[in-house]
Design an enzyme around this catalytic site. Structure first.
Site, PDB file in Angstrom:
ATOM      1  N   HIS A 156       0.838  -1.209   0.000  1.00  0.00           N
ATOM      2  CA  HIS A 156       0.000   0.000   0.000  1.00  0.00           C
ATOM      3  C   HIS A 156       0.870   1.254   0.000  1.00  0.00           C
ATOM      4  CE1 HIS A 156      -3.269  -2.724   1.213  1.00  0.00           C
ATOM      5  NE2 HIS A 156      -4.060  -1.811   0.691  1.00  0.00           N
ATOM      6  N   LYS A 215      -0.584   4.947   4.463  1.00  0.00           N
ATOM      7  CA  LYS A 215      -1.421   3.985   5.205  1.00  0.00           C
ATOM      8  C   LYS A 215      -0.893   3.825   6.625  1.00  0.00           C
ATOM      9  CE  LYS A 215      -3.726  -0.471   4.878  1.00  0.00           C
ATOM     10  NZ  LYS A 215      -5.003   0.077   5.383  1.00  0.00           N
TER      11      LYS A 215
HETATM   12  P1  NAD Z   1      -7.352   9.211   5.088  1.00  0.00           P
HETATM   13  O1  NAD Z   1      -6.337   9.342   6.163  1.00  0.00           O
HETATM   14  O2  NAD Z   1      -7.106   9.837   3.752  1.00  0.00           O
HETATM   15  O3  NAD Z   1      -8.768   9.776   5.583  1.00  0.00           O
HETATM   16  C1  NAD Z   1      -9.289   9.532   6.865  1.00  0.00           C
HETATM   17  C2  NAD Z   1     -10.189  10.717   7.217  1.00  0.00           C
HETATM   18  O4  NAD Z   1     -10.800  10.430   8.473  1.00  0.00           O
HETATM   19  C3  NAD Z   1      -9.413  12.047   7.368  1.00  0.00           C
HETATM   20  O5  NAD Z   1     -10.077  13.090   6.691  1.00  0.00           O
HETATM   21  C4  NAD Z   1      -9.391  12.252   8.879  1.00  0.00           C
HETATM   22  O6  NAD Z   1      -9.387  13.633   9.236  1.00  0.00           O
HETATM   23  C5  NAD Z   1     -10.706  11.592   9.274  1.00  0.00           C
HETATM   24  N1  NAD Z   1     -10.760  11.240  10.693  1.00  0.00           N
HETATM   25  C6  NAD Z   1      -9.737  10.879  11.510  1.00  0.00           C
HETATM   26  N2  NAD Z   1     -10.200  10.683  12.759  1.00  0.00           N
HETATM   27  C7  NAD Z   1     -11.527  10.916  12.715  1.00  0.00           C
HETATM   28  C8  NAD Z   1     -12.557  10.897  13.684  1.00  0.00           C
HETATM   29  N3  NAD Z   1     -12.285  10.594  14.966  1.00  0.00           N
HETATM   30  N4  NAD Z   1     -13.809  11.184  13.308  1.00  0.00           N
HETATM   31  C9  NAD Z   1     -14.086  11.511  12.014  1.00  0.00           C
HETATM   32  N5  NAD Z   1     -13.145  11.568  11.043  1.00  0.00           N
HETATM   33  C10 NAD Z   1     -11.880  11.274  11.398  1.00  0.00           C
HETATM   34  O7  NAD Z   1      -7.595   7.634   4.929  1.00  0.00           O
HETATM   35  P2  NAD Z   1      -8.322   6.878   3.725  1.00  0.00           P
HETATM   36  O8  NAD Z   1      -7.293   6.394   2.768  1.00  0.00           O
HETATM   37  O9  NAD Z   1      -9.470   7.694   3.231  1.00  0.00           O
HETATM   38  O10 NAD Z   1      -8.850   5.582   4.519  1.00  0.00           O
HETATM   39  C11 NAD Z   1      -9.758   5.710   5.573  1.00  0.00           C
HETATM   40  C12 NAD Z   1      -9.969   4.334   6.195  1.00  0.00           C
HETATM   41  O11 NAD Z   1     -10.596   3.470   5.245  1.00  0.00           O
HETATM   42  C13 NAD Z   1      -8.680   3.615   6.619  1.00  0.00           C
HETATM   43  O12 NAD Z   1      -8.918   2.876   7.785  1.00  0.00           O
HETATM   44  C14 NAD Z   1      -8.394   2.705   5.435  1.00  0.00           C
HETATM   45  O13 NAD Z   1      -7.597   1.593   5.766  1.00  0.00           O
HETATM   46  C15 NAD Z   1      -9.799   2.290   5.082  1.00  0.00           C
HETATM   47  N6  NAD Z   1     -10.011   1.808   3.702  1.00  0.00           N
HETATM   48  C16 NAD Z   1     -10.880   0.780   3.562  1.00  0.00           C
HETATM   49  C17 NAD Z   1     -11.190   0.317   2.299  1.00  0.00           C
HETATM   50  C18 NAD Z   1     -12.216  -0.777   2.161  1.00  0.00           C
HETATM   51  O14 NAD Z   1     -12.568  -1.154   1.021  1.00  0.00           O
HETATM   52  N7  NAD Z   1     -12.733  -1.305   3.277  1.00  0.00           N
HETATM   53  C19 NAD Z   1     -10.592   0.894   1.166  1.00  0.00           C
HETATM   54  C20 NAD Z   1      -9.695   1.950   1.350  1.00  0.00           C
HETATM   55  C21 NAD Z   1      -9.419   2.417   2.629  1.00  0.00           C
END
Ligand code: NAD
Length: 245
Positions: free
Chosen positions: A132, A136
């Site tokens: 990744h 991440k």
């Molecule tokens: P990112 O860091 O770009 O975005 C995360 C967002 O969440 C940020 O804007 C951050 O400010 C916000 N955040 C942090 N703490 C928070 C809180 N307490 N309350 C509300 N918002 C909060 O990350 P990303 O790449 O967008 O990924 C987000 C999550 O999704 C990760 O855990 C990632 O592993 C997961 N993900 C899952 C899949 C899937 O298919 N299940 C796919 C991609 C990413």
């Protein structure tokens, strides 16, 4: 009438991908929340919650969803086993869809991994490698954990007893009942997962390469549409796609 969606983590990479993918004829993403925003009023007025934020945010959001009787689609990964247990304890009150990976291709890979593990004897030794982007924050990926679970289901193995994370030092010979997990980080890799079954004289590899986040966004939105009106319980993307092995 469009579905009122509360999107948590809206300013993140996945949040932005979901906003781009949401067809306004089907979804009204009326509340776009992120860190420090108040959640309770938004939970009250939505039809469904979609969470792609941070693992520490999920439990509180699920508690609010359970109190308000709202279904939730969880995309966030990186929870401890105890947090996962606490989150899933609410499945008797609300419908929870939770998948480490919402892409259709990866869900096909989950199915194939389960079949391969069941079909190939224990002489075919499984290892999982995932790569990744450097942003991440958790490892291994939720998808890699799900793949290991599919292997364990196929072989009736106990996940906690067989999974090892990387290898270092004098590890001794590899026992037959083991799944090695290896997390690679760097650059802008959206997501790459390989399940290898190392046999004596041949190797089977199942591989998925994600090149655009929109595949997760489209899958999560399909799950959000699917879960509205479903009975309380725990569902995965396999249920949404009717891909149960
Ligand atoms: P990112 O860091 O770009 O975005 C995360 C967002 O969440 C940020 O804007 C951050 O400010 C916000 N955040 C942090 N703490 C928070 C809180 N307490 N309350 C509300 N918002 C909060 O990350 P990303 O790449 O967008 O990924 C987000 C999550 O999704 C990760 O855990 C990632 O592993 C997961 N993900 C899952 C899949 C899937 O298919 N299940 C796919 C991609 C990413």
């Amino acid at each position: 009438m469009s579905l009122k969606v509360l999107l948590n983590g809206a300013r993140g990479r996945m949040g932005e991908a979901i906003l781009r993918a949401a067809d306004p004829a089907i979804f009204d993403v009326c509340d776009r929340l992120d860190v420090d925003d108040e959640m309770e009023p938004a939970v009250e007025r939505c039809d469904v919650i979609v969470d792609f934020s941070h693992h520490e945010a999920t439990l509180h959001l699920v508690e609010l969803a359970a109190a308000a009787g709202k279904p939730i689609v969880i995309g966030t990964t990186g929870h401890t086993a105890e947090a996962r247990r606490q989150i899933l304890s609410h499945q008797d009150r609300i419908a929870i869809v939770w998948s480490g990976n919402y892409s259709i291709g990866m869900n096909l890979l989950f199915y194939l991994t389960n079949r391969a593990a069941a079909t190939l004897s224990e002489l075919y030794e499984p290892e999982i490698t995932e790569a990744h982007h450097h942003f991440k924050k958790d490892a291994p990926s939720g998808t890699a954990v799900d793949l290991a679970r599919r292997i364990c289901e196929g072989r009736q193995w106990d996940y906690d007893a067989v999974v090892v994370h990387g290898r270092s030092g004098i590890t001794g010979e590899r026992p037959a009942r083991q799944i090695g997990m290896h997390a690679v980080r760097g650059g802008d890799v959206v997501g790459q997962h390989t399940v290898s079954f190392f046999g004596d004289g041949e190797r089977v590899e199942l591989k998925h390469l994600a090149t655009d986040r929109k595949i997760f966004a489209q899958g999560a939105l399909a799950a959000a549409k699917w879960v509205v009106g479903k009975p309380a319980g725990f569902y995965e993307m396999q249920d949404v796609l009717e891909l149960r092995s």
